[in-house]
Design a protein around this motif. Sequence first.
Motif, PDB file in Angstrom:
ATOM      1  N   ILE A  10       0.860  -1.180   0.000  1.00 30.97           N
ATOM      2  CA  ILE A  10       0.000   0.000   0.000  1.00 30.97           C
ATOM      3  C   ILE A  10       0.896   1.229   0.000  1.00 30.97           C
ATOM      4  N   VAL A  11       0.745   2.052  -1.018  1.00 24.36           N
ATOM      5  CA  VAL A  11       1.565   3.258  -1.171  1.00 24.36           C
ATOM      6  C   VAL A  11       0.797   4.433  -0.586  1.00 24.36           C
ATOM      7  N   GLY A  12       1.221   4.914   0.576  1.00 21.13           N
ATOM      8  CA  GLY A  12       0.569   6.045   1.226  1.00 21.13           C
ATOM      9  C   GLY A  12      -0.093   5.645   2.529  1.00 21.13           C
ATOM     10  N   ALA A  13       0.440   6.150   3.655  1.00 21.91           N
ATOM     11  CA  ALA A  13      -0.108   5.843   4.972  1.00 21.91           C
ATOM     12  C   ALA A  13      -0.941   7.010   5.472  1.00 21.91           C
ATOM     13  N   GLY A  14      -1.900   7.419   4.643  1.00 22.64           N
ATOM     14  CA  GLY A  14      -2.841   8.451   5.053  1.00 22.64           C
ATOM     15  C   GLY A  14      -4.095   7.822   5.614  1.00 22.64           C
ATOM     16  N   VAL A  15      -5.234   8.443   5.361  1.00 23.83           N
ATOM     17  CA  VAL A  15      -6.501   7.971   5.919  1.00 23.83           C
ATOM     18  C   VAL A  15      -6.837   6.578   5.410  1.00 23.83           C
ATOM     19  N   SER A  44       6.965  10.191   4.586  1.00 21.33           N
ATOM     20  CA  SER A  44       7.369  10.713   5.885  1.00 21.33           C
ATOM     21  C   SER A  44       6.359  10.270   6.933  1.00 21.33           C
ATOM     22  N   LEU A  45       6.867   9.673   8.010  1.00 19.94           N
ATOM     23  CA  LEU A  45       6.001   9.234   9.093  1.00 19.94           C
ATOM     24  C   LEU A  45       5.894  10.285  10.200  1.00 19.94           C
ATOM     25  N   ALA A  46       6.431  11.482   9.932  1.00 15.28           N
ATOM     26  CA  ALA A  46       6.238  12.594  10.867  1.00 15.28           C
ATOM     27  C   ALA A  46       4.774  13.037  10.816  1.00 15.28           C
ATOM     28  N   GLU A  47       4.330  13.699  11.869  1.00 15.97           N
ATOM     29  CA  GLU A  47       2.933  14.145  11.919  1.00 15.97           C
ATOM     30  C   GLU A  47       2.649  15.149  10.807  1.00 15.97           C
ATOM     31  N   ILE A  51      -4.762  21.361   6.301  1.00 18.86           N
ATOM     32  CA  ILE A  51      -5.903  22.176   6.708  1.00 18.86           C
ATOM     33  C   ILE A  51      -7.235  21.515   6.365  1.00 18.86           C
ATOM     34  N   VAL A  52      -7.208  20.319   5.771  1.00 25.24           N
ATOM     35  CA  VAL A  52      -8.449  19.595   5.475  1.00 25.24           C
ATOM     36  C   VAL A  52      -8.345  18.195   6.076  1.00 25.24           C
ATOM     37  N   GLY A  53      -9.421  17.414   5.979  1.00 29.77           N
ATOM     38  CA  GLY A  53      -9.422  16.096   6.588  1.00 29.77           C
ATOM     39  C   GLY A  53      -9.509  16.183   8.100  1.00 29.77           C
ATOM     40  N   GLU A  54     -10.370  17.085   8.600  1.00 33.32           N
ATOM     41  CA  GLU A  54     -10.476  17.304  10.043  1.00 33.32           C
ATOM     42  C   GLU A  54     -11.902  17.134  10.561  1.00 33.32           C
ATOM     43  N   LEU A  55     -12.823  16.748   9.681  1.00 34.94           N
ATOM     44  CA  LEU A  55     -14.218  16.579  10.075  1.00 34.94           C
ATOM     45  C   LEU A  55     -14.710  15.225   9.592  1.00 34.94           C
ATOM     46  N   LEU A  56     -15.148  14.388  10.520  1.00 39.26           N
ATOM     47  CA  LEU A  56     -15.632  13.048  10.190  1.00 39.26           C
ATOM     48  C   LEU A  56     -17.128  12.972  10.487  1.00 39.26           C
ATOM     49  N   GLY A 109      -3.415  15.970  11.710  1.00 36.16           N
ATOM     50  CA  GLY A 109      -2.167  15.265  11.973  1.00 36.16           C
ATOM     51  C   GLY A 109      -2.280  14.275  13.122  1.00 36.16           C
ATOM     52  N   LYS A 110      -2.969  14.661  14.196  1.00 36.95           N
ATOM     53  CA  LYS A 110      -3.111  13.771  15.348  1.00 36.95           C
ATOM     54  C   LYS A 110      -3.925  12.528  14.987  1.00 36.95           C
ATOM     55  N   PHE A 111      -4.937  12.718  14.168  1.00 35.24           N
ATOM     56  CA  PHE A 111      -5.760  11.582  13.749  1.00 35.24           C
ATOM     57  C   PHE A 111      -4.956  10.632  12.861  1.00 35.24           C
TER      58      PHE A 111
END
Length: 477
Positions: A10-15, A44-47, A51-56, A109-111
């Motif tokens: 899997i390429v990309g450790a995002g959502v 990068s595995l840094a946090e 500014i988006v991806g903050e509302l679920l 980032g925290k999520f």
Amino acid sequence: MWSQPYDVLIVGAGVVGSALAHALAHAPSSARRKPLRIALLERSLAEPDRIVGELLQPGGVAALRKLGMEDCLEGIGAIPVHGYCVAKTGENVHIPYPDRLEGRSFHHGKFIMALREKAKNAPGVDVIEATVNELIECPFTKRVLGVRATRDGEKESFFADLVVVADGCFSNFRTTVMGKAAAKSATRSYFVGAVLEDARLPIPQHGTVCLVRGNGPVLLYQIEEHDTRMLVDVRAPLPSDLKGFILSNIVPQLPAALHVPIHTALEKDRLRRMPNSFLPPTEQGGYHTKEGSFLVGDAWNMRHPLTGGGMTVAFNDAVILTELLSEVRDLHDWREISGVLHTWHWRRKGLAATINILSVALYDLFGAEDESLEVLRTGCFKYFERGGNCVRGPVSLLAGIAPSPLLLARHFFAVAFYSIWVMFTHARPVPVPGREKPVHAIPRLDEYPVLAVKSVHVFWTACVVFGPLLWTEIRWW
């Protein structure tokens, strides 16, 4: 250097990448005896700081629960979200989620770090910090066999039966995977973001959509105890002086309680921007996609972020894909994988199409640019004011709990007809010579012929907004 082969890369450790890695690792399978070995690669595995991806939405919370990852919302300062407030020229309309459902809002980032930690602890998952440079293809069949990546300055090759590309909206591999079948994204505006400290929203723990004359909407929601995200929709091309533009054109139209926090935020911090793109989903598998690979998440399908539905779609995709892939006997069998991708494409349609269409349609209405769209926007606001099912139906669509494009079409055209009714029967501002402010008056009978012609144009505009969006979702190629 070559790594030992995996079952899935899997390429990309995002959502969606992190969620899919965790879900596949835990998925029971009667078709395979051995558990999957999965490599999750991230540059990068840094946090991250976005500014988006903050509302679920509530539908996304439910999907996260199905994936066994609901605890990722704990310990990150997430705020319960109980619905929306639509604000226009001093008026507020309350749009609560039905049945006391809750969404969540948080620092992106925290999520993401919580999702990655969950994936890292899943059995058989290796989370690897490496920059993927290219896909490895068989020189004869052109099947994707793995990826080449740079880890700690060294080139390394990773191989797997199946490569899943989840590298986000700026995907480097969208065209490589889908070739000529790859859809092109369209960007009409940008979200310009800032964090407000100790701001008071019109209705606490509700997403706030402020309708602004002459500009796109402004979205606000609390992401931590003292932090509130503000996203200002600014049409392309962006003005050279963004701060000045927001202070002079946007802030005066927002609720007064927000003025001081916004001024403070603009003085202390830089503004960041993200393109608001629409990328319709094109069916994958078979001859549509390079054998051995496929796209997920924003690399494949994007919608306007106004409605905050992107992560809900992503988690729902992970739920369906996990269920389907867990029954595949051989991940190297492209015919079997193509069948999975076909089934997934149409099973996800109910929710994905609803949220995709709703996001762009609402943006067109809330960012009204012509007279007919302004009529529809006013009618939409009045429609919400009616309460009852006029609120429950649309907010159920928005929340991701009513996956029905037909229900969306019903409410959208109900808004269109109600907008025409409002145009005939409600008072509107009328300029009067010699007076600074217009007076409000209901249309006279002698104005009806002109309004009848205008009503035809309003309805046609509604069809032009909704029809092409529906077509991009239901077409077969």
